[in-house]
Scaffold this motif. Sequence first.
Motif, PDB file in Angstrom:
ATOM      1  N   ASN A 206       0.771  -1.461  -0.116  1.00 27.42           N
ATOM      2  CA  ASN A 206      -0.004   0.207   0.074  1.00 27.42           C
ATOM      3  C   ASN A 206       0.958   1.330   0.002  1.00 27.42           C
ATOM      4  N   MET A 209       1.532   2.080  -3.578  1.00 27.97           N
ATOM      5  CA  MET A 209       0.265   2.423  -4.286  1.00 27.97           C
ATOM      6  C   MET A 209      -0.110   3.972  -3.751  1.00 27.97           C
ATOM      7  N   THR A 212       2.149   6.497  -5.343  1.00 30.83           N
ATOM      8  CA  THR A 212       1.954   6.655  -6.971  1.00 30.83           C
ATOM      9  C   THR A 212       0.922   7.757  -7.288  1.00 30.83           C
ATOM     10  N   ASN A 213      -0.186   7.550  -6.133  1.00 26.99           N
ATOM     11  CA  ASN A 213      -1.319   8.381  -6.657  1.00 26.99           C
ATOM     12  C   ASN A 213      -2.197   8.437  -5.267  1.00 26.99           C
ATOM     13  N   LYS A 215      -4.393  10.475  -4.496  1.00 24.77           N
ATOM     14  CA  LYS A 215      -5.885  10.394  -4.703  1.00 24.77           C
ATOM     15  C   LYS A 215      -6.795   9.229  -5.176  1.00 24.77           C
ATOM     16  N   ALA A 216      -6.042   8.472  -5.880  1.00 23.32           N
ATOM     17  CA  ALA A 216      -6.445   7.128  -6.230  1.00 23.32           C
ATOM     18  C   ALA A 216      -6.501   6.319  -5.071  1.00 23.32           C
ATOM     19  N   ALA A 217      -5.427   6.340  -3.994  1.00 25.28           N
ATOM     20  CA  ALA A 217      -5.381   5.534  -2.943  1.00 25.28           C
ATOM     21  C   ALA A 217      -6.407   5.682  -1.983  1.00 25.28           C
ATOM     22  N   GLU A 218      -6.691   7.185  -1.989  1.00 27.28           N
ATOM     23  CA  GLU A 218      -7.950   7.456  -1.135  1.00 27.28           C
ATOM     24  C   GLU A 218      -9.436   6.979  -1.565  1.00 27.28           C
ATOM     25  N   TYR A 219      -9.287   7.123  -3.044  1.00 24.26           N
ATOM     26  CA  TYR A 219     -10.567   6.537  -3.504  1.00 24.26           C
ATOM     27  C   TYR A 219     -10.698   4.999  -3.600  1.00 24.26           C
ATOM     28  N   SER A 220      -9.469   4.282  -3.299  1.00 26.99           N
ATOM     29  CA  SER A 220      -9.548   2.934  -3.201  1.00 26.99           C
ATOM     30  C   SER A 220      -9.805   2.466  -1.724  1.00 26.99           C
ATOM     31  N   GLY A 221      -9.925   3.353  -0.761  1.00 23.67           N
ATOM     32  CA  GLY A 221     -10.382   2.983   0.493  1.00 23.67           C
ATOM     33  C   GLY A 221      -9.095   2.807   1.466  1.00 23.67           C
ATOM     34  N   LEU A 222      -7.937   3.141   0.911  1.00 20.74           N
ATOM     35  CA  LEU A 222      -6.715   3.194   1.958  1.00 20.74           C
ATOM     36  C   LEU A 222      -6.654   4.224   2.672  1.00 20.74           C
TER      37      LEU A 222
ATOM     38  N   VAL B 323     -13.862   6.575   3.877  1.00 17.90           N
ATOM     39  CA  VAL B 323     -14.098   5.843   2.690  1.00 17.90           C
ATOM     40  C   VAL B 323     -13.966   4.371   3.022  1.00 17.90           C
ATOM     41  N   GLU B 341      -7.647   9.756 -11.072  1.00 20.71           N
ATOM     42  CA  GLU B 341      -8.172   9.470  -9.685  1.00 20.71           C
ATOM     43  C   GLU B 341      -8.388   8.120  -9.289  1.00 20.71           C
ATOM     44  N   PHE B 344      -3.441   3.587 -10.612  1.00 23.73           N
ATOM     45  CA  PHE B 344      -2.087   4.044 -10.042  1.00 23.73           C
ATOM     46  C   PHE B 344      -1.080   3.695 -11.539  1.00 23.73           C
TER      47      PHE B 344
END
Lengths: 336, 495
Positions: A206, A209, A212-213, A215-222, B323, B341, B344
């Motif tokens: 994680n 991940m 790397t990104n 925002k995407a991590a946040e949107y993936s529930g990290l 989230v 968004e 990765f």
Amino acid sequence: MQKNNQNRNKMLMFYQKDKTFFQLVIIAVIVFAAVAFMKPEKFLTSENMLSMLAQFPQFGIMTFSVMLAMLLGGIDLSVVAIANLSSITAAFIMTGSWGQGKSGTVVILAGVAAAALTGAAAGWINGVVVYHFRVPAMLATIGTAQVFQGISIAVTQGKAISGLPGAYSEIGRLDMGGVLPIPFLVFAICVLALSFLLNRTTFGSNIYMLGTNRKAAEYSGLKVRAYTLKVFILGGILAAVGGLVMMSRTNSAKADYGDAYTLQCVMIAILGGVDAEGGAGKVRGVAVAVLIVQFIASAINMFPALNTYTKTLIWGLTLIVVMIWRMFSGASHRNR
Amino acid sequence: MSEYVLRVKGICKAFSGVYALNGVNIDIRQGEIHCLAGENGCGKSTLINIISGVYSRDSGEIELNGRQYKRINPAQAIEEGVQVIYQDFAVFPNLTVKENLSVSTMVSGHKKIMNWKESERIARQALDLIGVDIDLEKEVGEISVADKQLVAICRALINDARLLIMDEPTTALTKKEVRTLFKTVMKLKEKGLSILFVSHKLDEVFEICDRYTILRNGRNVLTNSVEKLDNESFAYYMTGRRFSNEKFAAAKKGDTPALEVKDLAVEGAFSDVSFALYPGEIVSVVGLLGSGRTELALTLFGIQKASAGKIIVCGKQIQMGQVADAVKAGIGYVPEDRLTEGLFMKQSIGDNLIISMIENLADKMGILDRKRMKREKQSASSKMKIKCPNLEQAVETLSGGNQQRVVLGKWIARDMDVLILNGPTVGVDIGSKYDIHQVLRELADAGMGILMISDDLPEVLAVSNRGFVLKNGRISAHFETDKISAEALTEMIGV
């Protein structure tokens, strides 16, 4: 015939999978061979090998601390300050009145624990400033570095604390079975533990991940906040370990030991393949980069003609060459 | 002078052994609007870059204004009047409109000292060429996307453009802005300019272009005049596939709602929102920008905090505002800006696919089970039909359509109960759009409840079974897609 081909393909795939690592190993071998060729009488001695094994662990371990911050796309310029603050804390405990009459082992363990706690706390502060106040990691850690060093200077009044328990300073000098210095063992343990953590656990996966990104991590529930803080806390503890190793070798603790390590650690991390933008970099690559830098450092020391002034120049040039090399290999990598 | 501004014959270009263009021909007449169409990754951008001299071709001929070129560099291309308006417009956001328009003239005039009066005159003249009025003193970073585009066009014009290449110029524009752009383009045509208009939207091609060329996998498929073109064959030529226009009859499976929302409100965004989403359904949320639809999605997914209301997933009320809690409860979210968004880019396809379920692939100590990881990566990629030689390669190496599949795939890997999509096919080409719709149907069939926010009314009607309209933060109407027309729906949404 066909089997041969298969083997070659396998090797090629293995090479492709971690190009950086293999390139680094090749560079390490070349540098080693070059120095050994130029100064065999000094370099290829068992004393020199042993002293190298004892020298690099302190900045090697601190480099891992910088690497962790870089994996998140940040940087940590406060490692050395944390290392010194932690070792000063340990030194106070080991030399203070608290330890009077207690057994040496207890005193040393208490000191080590206190250093680790100090490192963790300092790392946590870094994490809070970076995550909660959204200060870019570079600026945040320049600031906290000043604070940590300031505390160190204030409590020691700028002086070195010496008079550590004899048993502790032995650690810096002791060789396991006459072959492996203890600092090297500590380094090896850090390498193994950190590789395991980064490659085999959800935590490690994680981190890559998230780096790397975000925002995407946040949107993936990290849980971005928890991860950021944990990474900085872990970095702080590693810095403290580096500080403890340094303390065992100098037999003292002082606010400005290892000042030159800050930028050197950044350079080694980048040389080792850590992406300054975050999300990429392997422990084994950084470990080999640490060796390369140690070989070069030892080589410089073997030419008395190169005095301290030109040393800085050589380091600077090395840094630039490393950056250019990383740019080129990075570019070819991204070029589909 | 030649009848053709540009003639390109048998152009080939390979990147590390893979052909991006394989014998492509295109010719553009004087004063013609020519459309270049094709799916993402068909070689459109490569072709533009070769014409404008950014890439060198491997083989083939380029003829500009009757002159043959073996190798053309950007300076020569500009000399021949080739000007490209890129998707990001390549303007200087921190300079003013005036500076943006006059900078190239000033630089090529070898002026060392800035002459502001001269600069203003050049800029004014440039804007007058297409008869628009933009505040010259404003910084370009602050003006609207449409105005930025006009600035880019004007800049191309004062550099004596003869062939204007516009790379998907309408993607970021509103409908009204598209109208203005088209008027400008027609004006340029009247002045005798040739325009290469890159687009994969049929209605645009139909409306504005004289002829079109379609590329597929780096080869010419067809060049023809627009009169002989219809929707179905256009889609077929672009993708090489036939699409059926079937409607989806999503059916409610089970009586417990997958998602139930009661009196949900976020201050300043929406209020009193209540609805239920049953397993197997695809429910659309339509409404204008600012109607609260995106906020609704973000609140359901825990990114925004609700000021009132309840969210119930499969009969269980969930904790709001985190989230991680929403994901654990079984809600997945595909953001509007999916690629930046949702992905990765530098990480592997496999790691992207398992990101949302990675905690289930580890033991109590957090140590990963590599065999299971591999299995899950493989199963997710085959479920999503992602075309790639190797799951360990970075997502950024995939084509756009396949990247879209990875975004969806990460929630499918985890078997969510509810999937919320925000504009699931914005900016996606026809083939991938069809595939995404297909995947959504399959998911609903498998019992997932899907909430889809969309502007694309044909999509709403084809994919979902019912929906509701958000207006000024409240649900203003419900509709069933088999009982409503696109026109009636437009009316309900209002302006």
